[in-house]
Write a protein that holds these residues in place. Structure first.
Motif, PDB file in Angstrom:
ATOM      1  N   GLY A 176     -10.217  -4.854   1.051  1.00 51.05           N
ATOM      2  CA  GLY A 176     -11.008  -3.890   0.293  1.00 51.05           C
ATOM      3  C   GLY A 176     -10.185  -2.762  -0.282  1.00 51.05           C
ATOM      4  N   SER A 177      -9.028  -2.476   0.313  1.00 52.87           N
ATOM      5  CA  SER A 177      -8.183  -1.384  -0.170  1.00 52.87           C
ATOM      6  C   SER A 177      -7.429  -1.738  -1.447  1.00 52.87           C
ATOM      7  N   ILE A 178      -7.428  -3.019  -1.827  1.00 49.60           N
ATOM      8  CA  ILE A 178      -6.697  -3.414  -3.038  1.00 49.60           C
ATOM      9  C   ILE A 178      -7.620  -4.070  -4.073  1.00 49.60           C
ATOM     10  N   TYR A 233      -8.710 -15.144  -5.516  1.00 46.32           N
ATOM     11  CA  TYR A 233      -8.562 -14.299  -4.330  1.00 46.32           C
ATOM     12  C   TYR A 233      -7.302 -14.670  -3.551  1.00 46.32           C
ATOM     13  N   PHE A 234      -7.093 -15.966  -3.355  1.00 45.55           N
ATOM     14  CA  PHE A 234      -5.933 -16.433  -2.587  1.00 45.55           C
ATOM     15  C   PHE A 234      -4.630 -16.005  -3.266  1.00 45.55           C
ATOM     16  N   ILE A 235      -4.566 -16.168  -4.576  1.00 38.50           N
ATOM     17  CA  ILE A 235      -3.337 -15.838  -5.307  1.00 38.50           C
ATOM     18  C   ILE A 235      -3.054 -14.343  -5.262  1.00 38.50           C
ATOM     19  N   LEU A 236      -4.078 -13.535  -5.501  1.00 41.17           N
ATOM     20  CA  LEU A 236      -3.874 -12.090  -5.624  1.00 41.17           C
ATOM     21  C   LEU A 236      -3.732 -11.372  -4.287  1.00 41.17           C
ATOM     22  N   THR A 237      -3.930 -12.060  -3.188  1.00 38.77           N
ATOM     23  CA  THR A 237      -3.727 -11.429  -1.883  1.00 38.77           C
ATOM     24  C   THR A 237      -2.423 -11.892  -1.226  1.00 38.77           C
ATOM     25  N   ILE A 251       1.127  -8.734  -4.411  1.00 39.58           N
ATOM     26  CA  ILE A 251       0.750  -7.344  -4.177  1.00 39.58           C
ATOM     27  C   ILE A 251       1.957  -6.429  -4.377  1.00 39.58           C
ATOM     28  N   ARG A 252       3.123  -6.880  -3.938  1.00 37.12           N
ATOM     29  CA  ARG A 252       4.342  -6.088  -4.145  1.00 37.12           C
ATOM     30  C   ARG A 252       4.624  -5.896  -5.631  1.00 37.12           C
ATOM     31  N   LEU A 253       4.410  -6.948  -6.410  1.00 31.75           N
ATOM     32  CA  LEU A 253       4.568  -6.849  -7.863  1.00 31.75           C
ATOM     33  C   LEU A 253       3.574  -5.849  -8.436  1.00 31.75           C
ATOM     34  N   GLY A 254       2.371  -5.863  -7.899  1.00 33.45           N
ATOM     35  CA  GLY A 254       1.356  -4.917  -8.348  1.00 33.45           C
ATOM     36  C   GLY A 254       1.759  -3.481  -8.059  1.00 33.45           C
ATOM     37  N   GLU A 255       2.390  -3.257  -6.915  1.00 29.00           N
ATOM     38  CA  GLU A 255       2.860  -1.914  -6.577  1.00 29.00           C
ATOM     39  C   GLU A 255       3.913  -1.434  -7.580  1.00 29.00           C
ATOM     40  N   ILE A 256       4.779  -2.340  -7.976  1.00 24.97           N
ATOM     41  CA  ILE A 256       5.838  -1.981  -8.923  1.00 24.97           C
ATOM     42  C   ILE A 256       5.261  -1.652 -10.293  1.00 24.97           C
ATOM     43  N   LEU A 257       4.319  -2.481 -10.754  1.00 24.45           N
ATOM     44  CA  LEU A 257       3.768  -2.311 -12.092  1.00 24.45           C
ATOM     45  C   LEU A 257       2.804  -1.135 -12.195  1.00 24.45           C
ATOM     46  N   THR A 258       2.123  -0.811 -11.100  1.00 22.72           N
ATOM     47  CA  THR A 258       1.147   0.282 -11.131  1.00 22.72           C
ATOM     48  C   THR A 258       1.689   1.577 -10.539  1.00 22.72           C
ATOM     49  N   THR A 308       0.292  -2.833   1.659  1.00 21.03           N
ATOM     50  CA  THR A 308       0.433  -4.276   1.886  1.00 21.03           C
ATOM     51  C   THR A 308       0.525  -4.614   3.366  1.00 21.03           C
ATOM     52  N   ASN A 309       0.986  -3.681   4.167  1.00 19.35           N
ATOM     53  CA  ASN A 309       1.103  -3.962   5.597  1.00 19.35           C
ATOM     54  C   ASN A 309      -0.243  -4.095   6.275  1.00 19.35           C
ATOM     55  N   LYS A 310      -1.302  -3.606   5.615  1.00 18.55           N
ATOM     56  CA  LYS A 310      -2.641  -3.673   6.192  1.00 18.55           C
ATOM     57  C   LYS A 310      -3.402  -4.913   5.742  1.00 18.55           C
ATOM     58  N   VAL A 311      -2.923  -5.578   4.726  1.00 15.90           N
ATOM     59  CA  VAL A 311      -3.625  -6.749   4.203  1.00 15.90           C
ATOM     60  C   VAL A 311      -3.117  -7.980   4.926  1.00 15.90           C
ATOM     61  N   LYS A 312      -3.802  -8.344   5.990  1.00 11.39           N
ATOM     62  CA  LYS A 312      -3.346  -9.446   6.845  1.00 11.39           C
ATOM     63  C   LYS A 312      -3.328 -10.767   6.105  1.00 11.39           C
ATOM     64  N   SER A 313      -4.320 -10.959   5.186  1.00  8.18           N
ATOM     65  CA  SER A 313      -4.419 -12.243   4.493  1.00  8.18           C
ATOM     66  C   SER A 313      -3.275 -12.454   3.527  1.00  8.18           C
ATOM     67  N   ALA A 314      -2.500 -11.414   3.241  1.00  7.28           N
ATOM     68  CA  ALA A 314      -1.416 -11.557   2.289  1.00  7.28           C
ATOM     69  C   ALA A 314      -0.106 -11.910   2.975  1.00  7.28           C
ATOM     70  N   ARG A 315      -0.120 -11.986   4.296  1.00  6.21           N
ATOM     71  CA  ARG A 315       1.108 -12.307   5.010  1.00  6.21           C
ATOM     72  C   ARG A 315       1.334 -13.808   5.084  1.00  6.21           C
TER      73      ARG A 315
END
Length: 248
Positions: free
Chosen positions: A176-178, A219-223, A228-235, A241-248
């Motif tokens: 939900g945070s992203i 959903y699977f791709i964007l998590t 997400i790291r790319l999103g941090e760079i672009l935005t 990202t450390n809180k998004v367990k599904s992205a690990r």
């Protein structure tokens, strides 16, 4: 960024404008406007009623449409205002009077009804992006009545959805945070799907359940952590990202 993506991959013309946001970017401009509208409407005792009435009246004004996304701003603002005013305690008091099993059955019935008798052509009423006369083939006099029916339907579906949301923390809760990041970046994938034969095939064969499958794939791709790291760079913004367990 989207402009160069559409230009480089799909050959769309490059056009710079502040008056007409490209595709789903209307949400950012509306979000800014909603924050401004909260100042006067949140202080009114019946602010939600006035917001609904304002939306119903604005639908008759031909000059208010997709320019500056004003039509959508006023159309969705009542829901934004309700969300601002409501809290979980108030919702829980209402939810306690409605059994969750009844909610599931009611929700299933609504979706079945939409699937069986719903006309995909009426989706323009859900967008709220143009005046009544641009949607109706006949007189726009009853436009406000139709919009009010849409509001009631949207309110019921939203209520049923909120009723089913669990109160405990799940493995997908940190996502939900992203969600804003996911909203902005899903347009790259959605553009690909829309330009492919998949979109037309789903429409022609009425296989709309595949939209759910596509949503899960997005959903699977964007998590994924790399995305997400790319999103941090672009935005230029940390997305926890450390809180998004599904992205690990």
């Amino acid at each position: 960024m989207y402009t160069y993506y559409y230009r480089g991959v799909y050959g769309d013309a490059i056009e710079f404008t502040l008056l007409s946001p490209r595709w789903a970017l209307w949400f950012l401009l509306s979000l800014f406007c909603w924050q401004l509208l909260l100042v006067p409407f949140s202080r009114l005792k019946k602010g939600v009623v006035f917001a609904v009435l304002l939306s119903l009246v604005i639908g008759y004004i031909d000059g208010i449409g997709e320019t500056l996304t004003l039509s959508r701003t006023f159309f969705f603002f009542p829901f934004y205002l309700i969300g601002y005013k409501l809290d979980w305690d108030t919702l829980d008091r209402v939810f306690n009077r409605l059994d969750k099993k009844i909610t599931i059955v009611s929700g299933a019935f609504v979706f079945l009804l939409i699937y069986l008798v719903g006309d995909i052509g009426v989706r323009e009423w859900l967008y709220g992006r143009v005046p009544y006369e641009d949607v109706l083939n006949q007189s726009a006099l009853l436009g406000s009545v139709y919009r009010m029916i849409v509001y009631i339907a949207m309110g019921i579906v939203t209520f049923l959805f909120l009723r089913l949301i669990p109160r405990k923390t799940l493995s997908i809760t940190p996502v939900g945070s992203i969600t804003l990041f996911m909203y902005l970046f899903h347009m790259f994938i959605l553009k690909f799907v829309k330009e492919s034969t998949v979109y037309e095939w789903i429409h022609e064969h009425h296989q709309y359940y595949l939209l759910v499958v596509i949503s899960l794939i997005v959903y699977f791709i964007l998590t994924r952590k790399l995305v997400i790291r790319l999103g941090e760079i672009l935005t230029f913004s940390p997305l926890h990202t450390n809180k998004v367990k599904s992205a690990r």
